[in-house]
Design a protein around this motif. Structure first.
Motif, PDB file in Angstrom:
ATOM      1  N   GLY A 248      10.628   0.691   0.882  1.00 45.25           N
ATOM      2  CA  GLY A 248      10.321  -0.309   0.156  1.00 45.25           C
ATOM      3  C   GLY A 248       9.489   0.272  -0.958  1.00 45.25           C
ATOM      4  O   GLY A 248       8.861   1.364  -0.886  1.00 45.25           O
ATOM      5  N   GLU A 249       9.547  -0.150  -2.121  1.00 45.32           N
ATOM      6  CA  GLU A 249       8.761   0.099  -3.309  1.00 45.32           C
ATOM      7  C   GLU A 249       7.404  -1.136  -3.239  1.00 45.32           C
ATOM      8  O   GLU A 249       8.002  -2.027  -3.841  1.00 45.32           O
ATOM      9  N   VAL A 250       6.308  -0.645  -3.048  1.00 46.15           N
ATOM     10  CA  VAL A 250       5.376  -1.575  -3.448  1.00 46.15           C
ATOM     11  C   VAL A 250       4.788  -1.312  -4.677  1.00 46.15           C
ATOM     12  O   VAL A 250       4.567  -2.601  -5.400  1.00 46.15           O
ATOM     13  N   SER A 251       4.769  -0.239  -5.387  1.00 44.44           N
ATOM     14  CA  SER A 251       4.028  -0.121  -6.777  1.00 44.44           C
ATOM     15  C   SER A 251       4.892   0.800  -7.441  1.00 44.44           C
ATOM     16  O   SER A 251       4.865   1.847  -7.062  1.00 44.44           O
ATOM     17  N   ALA A 252       5.549   0.574  -8.669  1.00 43.09           N
ATOM     18  CA  ALA A 252       6.312   1.534  -9.365  1.00 43.09           C
ATOM     19  C   ALA A 252       5.510   2.494  -9.821  1.00 43.09           C
ATOM     20  O   ALA A 252       4.287   2.420 -10.313  1.00 43.09           O
ATOM     21  N   GLN A 253       6.226   3.560 -10.281  1.00 40.69           N
ATOM     22  CA  GLN A 253       5.288   4.605 -11.279  1.00 40.69           C
ATOM     23  C   GLN A 253       4.879   4.037 -12.241  1.00 40.69           C
ATOM     24  O   GLN A 253       5.717   3.561 -13.247  1.00 40.69           O
ATOM     25  N   GLN A 254       3.706   4.294 -12.499  1.00 37.98           N
ATOM     26  CA  GLN A 254       2.818   3.757 -13.773  1.00 37.98           C
ATOM     27  C   GLN A 254       1.573   4.567 -13.959  1.00 37.98           C
ATOM     28  O   GLN A 254       1.065   5.223 -13.057  1.00 37.98           O
ATOM     29  N   THR A 255       1.023   4.438 -15.133  1.00 42.29           N
ATOM     30  CA  THR A 255      -0.116   5.325 -15.336  1.00 42.29           C
ATOM     31  C   THR A 255      -1.208   4.841 -14.475  1.00 42.29           C
ATOM     32  O   THR A 255      -1.682   3.818 -14.236  1.00 42.29           O
ATOM     33  N   PHE A 256      -1.833   5.894 -13.976  1.00 34.57           N
ATOM     34  CA  PHE A 256      -2.813   5.639 -12.802  1.00 34.57           C
ATOM     35  C   PHE A 256      -3.922   4.919 -13.024  1.00 34.57           C
ATOM     36  O   PHE A 256      -4.514   5.278 -14.295  1.00 34.57           O
ATOM     37  N   ASN A 257      -4.230   3.696 -12.297  1.00 36.41           N
ATOM     38  CA  ASN A 257      -5.638   3.001 -12.320  1.00 36.41           C
ATOM     39  C   ASN A 257      -5.870   2.760 -10.913  1.00 36.41           C
ATOM     40  O   ASN A 257      -5.059   2.405 -10.163  1.00 36.41           O
ATOM     41  N   PRO A 258      -6.952   3.247 -10.489  1.00 37.76           N
ATOM     42  CA  PRO A 258      -7.493   3.027  -9.242  1.00 37.76           C
ATOM     43  C   PRO A 258      -7.495   1.528  -8.826  1.00 37.76           C
ATOM     44  O   PRO A 258      -7.162   1.299  -7.502  1.00 37.76           O
ATOM     45  N   ASP A 259      -7.754   0.626  -9.658  1.00 36.09           N
ATOM     46  CA  ASP A 259      -7.542  -0.659  -9.171  1.00 36.09           C
ATOM     47  C   ASP A 259      -6.006  -1.235  -8.930  1.00 36.09           C
ATOM     48  O   ASP A 259      -5.720  -1.893  -7.828  1.00 36.09           O
ATOM     49  N   THR A 260      -5.062  -0.477  -9.479  1.00 39.81           N
ATOM     50  CA  THR A 260      -3.609  -0.829  -9.202  1.00 39.81           C
ATOM     51  C   THR A 260      -3.225  -0.309  -7.666  1.00 39.81           C
ATOM     52  O   THR A 260      -2.505  -1.077  -7.273  1.00 39.81           O
ATOM     53  N   VAL A 261      -3.490   1.151  -7.616  1.00 34.30           N
ATOM     54  CA  VAL A 261      -3.184   1.680  -6.276  1.00 34.30           C
ATOM     55  C   VAL A 261      -4.188   0.673  -5.288  1.00 34.30           C
ATOM     56  O   VAL A 261      -3.497   0.310  -4.189  1.00 34.30           O
ATOM     57  N   TYR A 262      -5.406   0.428  -5.248  1.00 32.22           N
ATOM     58  CA  TYR A 262      -6.048  -0.186  -4.446  1.00 32.22           C
ATOM     59  C   TYR A 262      -5.378  -1.781  -4.064  1.00 32.22           C
ATOM     60  O   TYR A 262      -5.020  -1.856  -2.931  1.00 32.22           O
ATOM     61  N   ALA A 263      -5.047  -2.376  -5.213  1.00 32.65           N
ATOM     62  CA  ALA A 263      -4.178  -3.676  -4.845  1.00 32.65           C
ATOM     63  C   ALA A 263      -2.824  -3.403  -4.273  1.00 32.65           C
ATOM     64  O   ALA A 263      -2.656  -4.360  -3.387  1.00 32.65           O
ATOM     65  N   ALA A 264      -2.115  -2.434  -4.502  1.00 34.28           N
ATOM     66  CA  ALA A 264      -0.861  -2.221  -4.002  1.00 34.28           C
ATOM     67  C   ALA A 264      -1.171  -1.590  -2.523  1.00 34.28           C
ATOM     68  O   ALA A 264      -0.516  -2.655  -1.584  1.00 34.28           O
ATOM     69  N   ALA A 265      -1.997  -0.950  -2.033  1.00 33.67           N
ATOM     70  CA  ALA A 265      -2.224  -0.874  -0.804  1.00 33.67           C
ATOM     71  C   ALA A 265      -2.572  -2.144   0.033  1.00 33.67           C
ATOM     72  O   ALA A 265      -2.123  -2.267   1.231  1.00 33.67           O
ATOM     73  N   GLY A 266      -3.155  -3.039  -0.592  1.00 31.98           N
ATOM     74  CA  GLY A 266      -3.676  -4.037   0.014  1.00 31.98           C
ATOM     75  C   GLY A 266      -2.585  -5.322   0.017  1.00 31.98           C
ATOM     76  O   GLY A 266      -2.723  -5.969   1.208  1.00 31.98           O
ATOM     77  N   LYS A 267      -1.470  -4.945  -0.521  1.00 36.61           N
ATOM     78  CA  LYS A 267      -0.513  -5.832  -0.373  1.00 36.61           C
ATOM     79  C   LYS A 267       0.480  -5.739   1.127  1.00 36.61           C
ATOM     80  O   LYS A 267       1.258  -6.476   1.451  1.00 36.61           O
ATOM     81  N   LEU A 268       0.098  -4.331   1.601  1.00 34.59           N
ATOM     82  CA  LEU A 268       0.946  -4.034   2.867  1.00 34.59           C
ATOM     83  C   LEU A 268       0.606  -4.993   3.937  1.00 34.59           C
ATOM     84  O   LEU A 268      -0.707  -5.047   4.213  1.00 34.59           O
ATOM     85  N   LYS A 269       1.389  -5.419   4.576  1.00 35.57           N
ATOM     86  CA  LYS A 269       0.990  -6.345   5.854  1.00 35.57           C
ATOM     87  C   LYS A 269       0.424  -5.512   6.919  1.00 35.57           C
ATOM     88  O   LYS A 269       1.027  -4.296   7.304  1.00 35.57           O
TER      89      LYS A 269
END
Length: 338
Positions: A90-111
């Protein structure tokens, strides 16, 4: 391959609950990116829902927190980043300009809770799927962070899949964030990292959770370099070839003299003019870098001093409006830095 040591279970329990774009050439304003893009490839199998035998915490929770803590220490230098899973794919966060908040939030979406039984681990299939879909034909320096306990009990061979991915994209490197709690699982992760021993880095998730210093070191070793450029040299190539022009040998001899017996590093960035297809120019840029790398190593430069980047026709030194300009763009730039 680099390995970090374990710290204590007490520290883990204490802290666990605390809360380049591809076409751009690297910059040297104190920090420079090692990669144009990176992805987290997270093991989402049933075994990750189990308690770690050594630490007594759920392995997936350890992995999730390690990603978040690590992301917070990565500087924003223009690379892109994404987050994907395998088992299930599955794709939780598509490739995009890196921002730590975006990656942090994406990891938080994982059950953190799902079924354990019936979710075996096709790590090899996951590596094959994502590397073929994301990186096929891409020559840019790219990192994949495999976040896993090293189980691979269904589907294709994970080590073979990683080997095939590197063969298809020489700019690709695998790094490891390990939550393994068996010798077999850790051995598989170690073997994947050993495919690029001069570039791959392996870290234990608990280290990232408990230590800002470990996070910062892991970031420096994998996605950026903290240094300032002090010398720039350029080697040139004939049209369509990866053989050096005669005047380039003196330049490379000087480069080798700069690097030998020093702590300096060099980044070799491969470029082409705009004649030919994109794929042809990407492949040509890779071969030109390998030519320069092999020459420097033959003159005594240590492999650990050399980083590589491949930009094809994307970053011309001068507009490709005339043949004299195109000659200048058929090159490998040597960026020296401390």
């Amino acid at each position: 391959m680099k390995r970090l040591t374990l710290t204590t279970v007490v520290a883990l329990l204490t802290l666990a609950f605390a809360s380049v774009a591809s076409a751009k050439a690297p910059t040297f304003s104190g920090m420079q990116p090692r990669v144009a893009s990176f992805d987290f490839l997270v093991d989402y199998s049933g075994s990750m829902m189990m308690q770690h035998k050594g630490f007594g915490e759920q392995k997936f929770f350890m992995a999730q927190r390690a990603i978040q803590r690590f992301a917070e220490r990565i500087p924003e230098l223009g690379y892109t980043a994404g987050l994907r899973t395998f088992a299930k794919v599955g794709e939780v966060s598509a490739q995009q300009t890196f921002n730590p908040d975006t990656v942090y939030a994406a990891a938080g979406k994982l059950k953190q809770t799902y079924e354990v039984f019936g979710r075996l681990t096709p790590m090899g299939d996951g590596i094959s799927y994502w590397t073929q879909n994301l990186y096929a034909g891409i020559a840019q320096p790219t990192a994949v962070f495999v976040v896993s306990d090293g189980e691979n009990n269904r589907g294709g061979d994970a080590l073979a899949a990683a080997q095939a991915a590197i063969a298809a994209n020489p700019g690709l490197v695998f790094h490891i964030i390990s939550v393994a709690d068996t010798k077999e699982g850790q051995a598989l992760l170690d073997n994947i990292a050993a495919l690029r021993p001069d570039r791959s880095v392996s870290v234990i998730a608990e280290e990232l959770i408990t230590s800002n210093t470990a996070c910062e070191k892991f970031a420096r070793d994998t996605v950026y370099v903290n240094g300032v450029r002090d010398v720039l040299r350029t080697a040139h190539f004939p049209l369509g070839k990866d053989s050096l022009t005669p005047d380039s040998f003196a330049i490379l001899d000087e480069a080798a003299a700069i690097l030998r017996d020093s702590n300096r590093m060099v980044r070799l960035d491969g470029h082409t003019c705009d004649l030919g297809s994109i794929k042809l120019n990407n492949d040509l840029a890779i071969r030109r870098v390998e030519t320069v790398k092999a020459y420097l190593e033959s003159k005594g430069v240590r492999p650990t001093q050399i980083m590589t980047g491949f930009y094809g026709e994307n970053v011309p030194m001068i507009d490709n409006t005339a043949e004299r300009n195109r000659k200048q763009n058929r090159r490998v730039d040597l960026n020296f830095f401390y």
